[in-house]
Design an enzyme around this catalytic site. Structure first.
Site, PDB file in Angstrom:
ATOM      1  N   LYS A 146       7.771  33.151 -22.313  1.00  0.00           N
ATOM      2  CA  LYS A 146       7.492  33.738 -23.631  1.00  0.00           C
ATOM      3  C   LYS A 146       8.726  34.515 -24.101  1.00  0.00           C
ATOM      4  O   LYS A 146       9.150  34.375 -25.248  1.00  0.00           O
ATOM      5  CB  LYS A 146       6.300  34.688 -23.543  1.00  0.00           C
ATOM      6  CG  LYS A 146       6.114  35.575 -24.758  1.00  0.00           C
ATOM      7  CD  LYS A 146       4.942  36.514 -24.642  1.00  0.00           C
ATOM      8  CE  LYS A 146       5.275  37.775 -23.924  1.00  0.00           C
ATOM      9  NZ  LYS A 146       6.005  38.800 -24.719  1.00  0.00           N
ATOM     10  N   ASN A 147       9.315  35.315 -23.202  1.00  0.00           N
ATOM     11  CA  ASN A 147      10.375  36.219 -23.643  1.00  0.00           C
ATOM     12  C   ASN A 147      11.711  35.537 -23.871  1.00  0.00           C
ATOM     13  O   ASN A 147      12.647  36.160 -24.357  1.00  0.00           O
ATOM     14  CB  ASN A 147      10.483  37.409 -22.682  1.00  0.00           C
ATOM     15  CG  ASN A 147       9.246  38.298 -22.805  1.00  0.00           C
ATOM     16  OD1 ASN A 147       8.463  38.146 -23.755  1.00  0.00           O
ATOM     17  ND2 ASN A 147       9.048  39.181 -21.858  1.00  0.00           N
ATOM     18  N   CYS A 184       4.510  50.085 -30.526  1.00  0.00           N
ATOM     19  CA  CYS A 184       3.211  49.456 -30.245  1.00  0.00           C
ATOM     20  C   CYS A 184       2.585  50.281 -29.122  1.00  0.00           C
ATOM     21  O   CYS A 184       3.049  51.341 -28.780  1.00  0.00           O
ATOM     22  CB  CYS A 184       3.419  48.014 -29.830  1.00  0.00           C
ATOM     23  SG  CYS A 184       4.249  47.891 -28.270  1.00  0.00           S
ATOM     24  N   ARG A 228       9.178  52.157 -28.899  1.00  0.00           N
ATOM     25  CA  ARG A 228       9.992  50.940 -28.993  1.00  0.00           C
ATOM     26  C   ARG A 228      10.882  50.946 -30.248  1.00  0.00           C
ATOM     27  O   ARG A 228      10.768  50.110 -31.131  1.00  0.00           O
ATOM     28  CB  ARG A 228       9.107  49.700 -28.946  1.00  0.00           C
ATOM     29  CG  ARG A 228       8.315  49.670 -27.652  1.00  0.00           C
ATOM     30  CD  ARG A 228       7.510  48.434 -27.473  1.00  0.00           C
ATOM     31  NE  ARG A 228       8.355  47.305 -27.081  1.00  0.00           N
ATOM     32  CZ  ARG A 228       7.836  46.096 -26.827  1.00  0.00           C
ATOM     33  NH1 ARG A 228       6.556  45.889 -26.966  1.00  0.00           N
ATOM     34  NH2 ARG A 228       8.626  45.105 -26.463  1.00  0.00           N
ATOM     35  N   ILE A 257      14.399  50.602 -32.558  1.00  0.00           N
ATOM     36  CA  ILE A 257      15.411  49.529 -32.576  1.00  0.00           C
ATOM     37  C   ILE A 257      16.781  50.113 -32.921  1.00  0.00           C
ATOM     38  O   ILE A 257      17.656  49.415 -33.432  1.00  0.00           O
ATOM     39  CB  ILE A 257      15.040  48.406 -33.565  1.00  0.00           C
ATOM     40  CG1 ILE A 257      14.889  48.950 -34.992  1.00  0.00           C
ATOM     41  CG2 ILE A 257      13.784  47.662 -33.145  1.00  0.00           C
ATOM     42  CD1 ILE A 257      14.862  47.848 -36.045  1.00  0.00           C
ATOM     43  N   ASP A 258      16.967  51.385 -32.575  1.00  0.00           N
ATOM     44  CA  ASP A 258      18.242  52.043 -32.923  1.00  0.00           C
ATOM     45  C   ASP A 258      19.453  51.337 -32.320  1.00  0.00           C
ATOM     46  O   ASP A 258      20.519  51.251 -32.951  1.00  0.00           O
ATOM     47  CB  ASP A 258      18.201  53.508 -32.489  1.00  0.00           C
ATOM     48  CG  ASP A 258      17.874  53.670 -31.007  1.00  0.00           C
ATOM     49  OD1 ASP A 258      16.872  53.078 -30.558  1.00  0.00           O
ATOM     50  OD2 ASP A 258      18.634  54.345 -30.295  1.00  0.00           O
ATOM     51  N   ASP A 268       6.937  44.503 -16.687  1.00  0.00           N
ATOM     52  CA  ASP A 268       5.829  43.655 -17.156  1.00  0.00           C
ATOM     53  C   ASP A 268       4.862  43.274 -16.053  1.00  0.00           C
ATOM     54  O   ASP A 268       3.774  42.769 -16.331  1.00  0.00           O
ATOM     55  CB  ASP A 268       6.372  42.366 -17.795  1.00  0.00           C
ATOM     56  CG  ASP A 268       7.141  42.659 -19.058  1.00  0.00           C
ATOM     57  OD1 ASP A 268       7.856  41.766 -19.537  1.00  0.00           O
ATOM     58  OD2 ASP A 268       7.042  43.787 -19.570  1.00  0.00           O
ATOM     59  N   ARG A 285      -1.656  35.992 -26.121  1.00  0.00           N
ATOM     60  CA  ARG A 285      -0.293  36.047 -26.666  1.00  0.00           C
ATOM     61  C   ARG A 285       0.722  35.562 -25.638  1.00  0.00           C
ATOM     62  O   ARG A 285       1.790  35.076 -25.986  1.00  0.00           O
ATOM     63  CB  ARG A 285       0.068  37.491 -27.027  1.00  0.00           C
ATOM     64  CG  ARG A 285      -0.558  38.024 -28.272  1.00  0.00           C
ATOM     65  CD  ARG A 285       0.079  39.341 -28.634  1.00  0.00           C
ATOM     66  NE  ARG A 285       1.537  39.235 -28.536  1.00  0.00           N
ATOM     67  CZ  ARG A 285       2.333  40.291 -28.382  1.00  0.00           C
ATOM     68  NH1 ARG A 285       1.835  41.502 -28.305  1.00  0.00           N
ATOM     69  NH2 ARG A 285       3.641  40.141 -28.313  1.00  0.00           N
TER      70      ARG A 285
HETATM   71  C1  EPZ Z   1      11.583  43.016 -23.778  1.00  0.00           C
HETATM   72  O1  EPZ Z   1      11.167  44.011 -24.705  1.00  0.00           O
HETATM   73  C2  EPZ Z   1      10.337  42.219 -23.452  1.00  0.00           C
HETATM   74  N1  EPZ Z   1       9.808  41.621 -24.658  1.00  0.00           N
HETATM   75  C3  EPZ Z   1       9.282  43.138 -22.837  1.00  0.00           C
HETATM   76  O2  EPZ Z   1       8.170  42.320 -22.468  1.00  0.00           O
HETATM   77  C4  EPZ Z   1       9.866  43.761 -21.580  1.00  0.00           C
HETATM   78  O3  EPZ Z   1       8.927  44.653 -21.037  1.00  0.00           O
HETATM   79  C5  EPZ Z   1      11.149  44.515 -21.946  1.00  0.00           C
HETATM   80  O4  EPZ Z   1      12.085  43.611 -22.581  1.00  0.00           O
HETATM   81  C6  EPZ Z   1      11.830  45.103 -20.721  1.00  0.00           C
HETATM   82  O5  EPZ Z   1      12.133  44.095 -19.809  1.00  0.00           O
HETATM   83  C7  EPZ Z   1      10.422  40.510 -25.143  1.00  0.00           C
HETATM   84  O6  EPZ Z   1      11.389  40.028 -24.583  1.00  0.00           O
HETATM   85  C8  EPZ Z   1       9.822  39.910 -26.380  1.00  0.00           C
HETATM   86  P1  EPZ Z   1      14.002  46.750 -24.264  1.00  0.00           P
HETATM   87  P2  EPZ Z   1      12.285  44.864 -25.511  1.00  0.00           P
HETATM   88  O7  EPZ Z   1      14.732  46.729 -25.556  1.00  0.00           O
HETATM   89  O8  EPZ Z   1      13.454  44.006 -25.786  1.00  0.00           O
HETATM   90  C9  EPZ Z   1      14.159  51.353 -25.369  1.00  0.00           C
HETATM   91  C10 EPZ Z   1       5.929  41.653 -22.384  1.00  0.00           C
HETATM   92  O9  EPZ Z   1       4.902  42.158 -21.905  1.00  0.00           O
HETATM   93  N2  EPZ Z   1      14.936  50.937 -26.546  1.00  0.00           N
HETATM   94  O10 EPZ Z   1      14.695  46.255 -23.033  1.00  0.00           O
HETATM   95  O11 EPZ Z   1      11.593  45.531 -26.649  1.00  0.00           O
HETATM   96  C11 EPZ Z   1      12.721  50.855 -25.438  1.00  0.00           C
HETATM   97  O12 EPZ Z   1      11.922  51.760 -26.189  1.00  0.00           O
HETATM   98  C12 EPZ Z   1       6.908  42.531 -23.138  1.00  0.00           C
HETATM   99  O13 EPZ Z   1       6.239  40.438 -22.318  1.00  0.00           O
HETATM  100  C13 EPZ Z   1      15.489  51.925 -27.359  1.00  0.00           C
HETATM  101  O14 EPZ Z   1      15.332  53.120 -27.111  1.00  0.00           O
HETATM  102  O15 EPZ Z   1      12.636  45.953 -24.399  1.00  0.00           O
HETATM  103  C14 EPZ Z   1      12.324  50.811 -23.988  1.00  0.00           C
HETATM  104  O16 EPZ Z   1      11.932  52.113 -23.590  1.00  0.00           O
HETATM  105  C15 EPZ Z   1       6.483  43.987 -23.178  1.00  0.00           C
HETATM  106  N3  EPZ Z   1      16.209  51.538 -28.451  1.00  0.00           N
HETATM  107  C16 EPZ Z   1      13.630  50.433 -23.273  1.00  0.00           C
HETATM  108  O17 EPZ Z   1      14.680  50.687 -24.214  1.00  0.00           O
HETATM  109  C17 EPZ Z   1      16.395  50.222 -28.772  1.00  0.00           C
HETATM  110  O18 EPZ Z   1      17.075  49.928 -29.784  1.00  0.00           O
HETATM  111  C18 EPZ Z   1      13.712  48.963 -22.891  1.00  0.00           C
HETATM  112  O19 EPZ Z   1      13.439  48.232 -24.040  1.00  0.00           O
HETATM  113  C19 EPZ Z   1      15.823  49.244 -27.945  1.00  0.00           C
HETATM  114  C20 EPZ Z   1      15.101  49.620 -26.831  1.00  0.00           C
END
Ligand code: EPZ
Length: 418
Positions: free
Chosen positions: A22-23, A116, A121, A123-124, A304, A396
């Site tokens: 999925k990811n 969520c 989460r 996106i900064d 995850d 999902r």
């Molecule tokens: C991806 O989410 C996956 N989703 C998540 O899987 C997975 O848990 C996560 O990576 C970590 O491995 C997809 O790939 C669609 P991150 P993502 O950016 O990209 C913080 C599932 O169940 N952060 O690595 O959103 C964020 O808040 C899902 O399949 C910022 O602060 O994760 C988090 O605390 C859930 N600023 C940490 O970094 C940003 O701009 C890691 O987030 C981006 C992220």
């Protein structure tokens, strides 16, 4: 409304085939926008997340043809227009349209709702990358307009090794002028899968899978053929289920090295695993050694899988611990598990479990995708029948979960209730 009903304690044997990740898929589909000609992606899981993304591509004017697990996308008819909230509120990963549309058209308008259930989460880091490449960003109540006269390569350091930011910046940089370096990049296997896809289109990306990714911008990208890697999180979920109920349960179409942190933890606890080249055979054990898990970025223990993995602690004598270091609110499933008889509680980003526990079926609700997976795992070992509400979360991310589990002996079905 749909609910899932599971009758527990049925031994599981036979074979479960793992679907495409999925990811990976949720990034590969939007990335297709970058190509000028048709792309074919095989092994795309048929889950609601990929359905929504194909609808978004069609909304933008792409021609999308799906045949079982292959998707053919013709991006040449795309018209770059605002992406409304009706799509993005269903799926956070729609933010990959930002990197793809910015990279291709130097302009994107998208409504992106905030966090969520598992965390804020933000996106900064995505936006920091886009600005470093020369884009300007305006954001009026959840609508982002990201645009640039020209995108120029830059050196970008990620404060957090974010999967999403790494991929989104890679998408925007492929057609930028000059070289981009992403430092402290995430190293997840899905990132390698996306970089390979882009390179198959003619991009020049090196270092994916390491913490330093280098992208040399090119003028255009062409169509290609690509395959989604197996879903390591789906595989891990079924391996955990096998460790609870399996009798020679074979989980295949797996890349074992993607799951090393999980399988080695399971073996440490006394798990009975046979690891082959593209499969893992697992047998249930009645008790496991208690343990301490700390979720980390890849190749550490995946956040995850901490939720389904914790069901194993019902077979441990004493206190086991989960330290969640990635998301700030990923223990909402605990109160549902307590209803079923797990002894568990959380304090901040640490949860403790005291086993052993005998679980009893009852009515529970999924709060997020992997919380739902933990409830399915618990229901499969519980006495009696469990009804899981909000089953949409589970659908999902787990292609054909009812069929896959039924085929190996589980008593599981989905019912419509008013
Ligand atoms: C991806 O989410 C996956 N989703 C998540 O899987 C997975 O848990 C996560 O990576 C970590 O491995 C997809 O790939 C669609 P991150 P993502 O950016 O990209 C913080 C599932 O169940 N952060 O690595 O959103 C964020 O808040 C899902 O399949 C910022 O602060 O994760 C988090 O605390 C859930 N600023 C940490 O970094 C940003 O701009 C890691 O987030 C981006 C992220």
């Amino acid at each position: 409304m749909k609910v899932m009903k599971i009758e527990g304690k049925n031994k599981l044997s036979g074979t479960i085939k793992i679907s495409g990740a999925k990811n990976s898929s949720v990034a590969l589909l939007p990335a297709s926008i970058l190509a000028d000609t048709d792309v074919t992606i095989c092994n795309v899981p048929e889950i609601t997340d990929t359905d929504v993304l194909c609808e978004m591509l069609e909304y933008l004017g792409a021609d999308v043809r799906r045949a079982s697990e292959s998707v053919v996308i013709s991006p040449s008819t795309i018209v770059n227009k605002e992406i409304p909230k009706e799509f993005t509120k269903k799926l956070r990963a729609s933010y990959y349209f930002m990197g793809a549309l910015l990279g291709k058209y130097k302009h994107v308008e998208i409504f992106l709702p905030g966090g969520c259930s598992i965390g804020s989460r933000p996106i900064d880091l995505h936006l920091k990358g886009f600005e470093a490449l020369g884009a300007t960003i305006t954001n009026e109540n959840e609508k982002y307009i990201v645009e640039a006269k020209e995108l120029k390569g830059a050196n970008i350091y990620l404060d957090i090794a974010s999967v999403g930011a790494t991929i989104n910046i890679m998408l925007a940089a492929t057609l930028a002028k000059g070289k981009t370096i992403i430092d402290n990049a995430a190293k997840e296997p899905e990132i390698v899968n996306i970089a390979t896809y882009l390179n198959n289109m003619g991009a020049k990306i090196t270092g994916a899978g390491t913490s330093e990714i280098r992208i040399t911008g090119v003028d255009k990208l062409h169509g290609c053929f690509h395959e989604v890697i197996p879903d390591r999180i789906e595989a891990g979920t079924y391996i955990i289920i096998g460790a609870l109920l399996g009798e020679n349960l074979k989980v295949y179409n797996v890349i074992p090295e993607h799951l090393e942190s999980v399988t080695s933890k399971l073996v440490e606890m006394g798990g009975d695993l046979q690891i082959g080249s593209d499969y893992i055979i697992v047998n249930a054990r009645n008790n496991y050694k208690k343990t301490h898990i700390k979720t980390m970025v890849y190749p550490g223990f995946p956040t995850d899988l901490q939720q389904p993995f914790s069901i194993l602690f019902s077979r441990c004598n004493g206190t086991s611990i989960v330290e969640e270091t990635i998301f700030e609110n990923r223990f909402m499933h605990l109160k549902e598990l307590e209803k079923m008889g797990m002894s568990c509680k959380s304090e901040g980003m640490v949860a403790t479990f005291v086993g052993p526990n005998n679980l009893k079926g009852c009515e529970v609700s999924a709060t997020d995708l992997r919380a739902g997976a933990s409830l399915v795992t618990a229901a499969l070992i519980a006495d009696g029948t469990t009804t899981i509400r909000n089953v949409e979360y589970i659908l999902r991310g787990y292609e054909g979960i009812v069929e896959k589990l039924t085929d190996v002996g589980a008593k599981i079905k989905i019912e419509e209730i008013e």
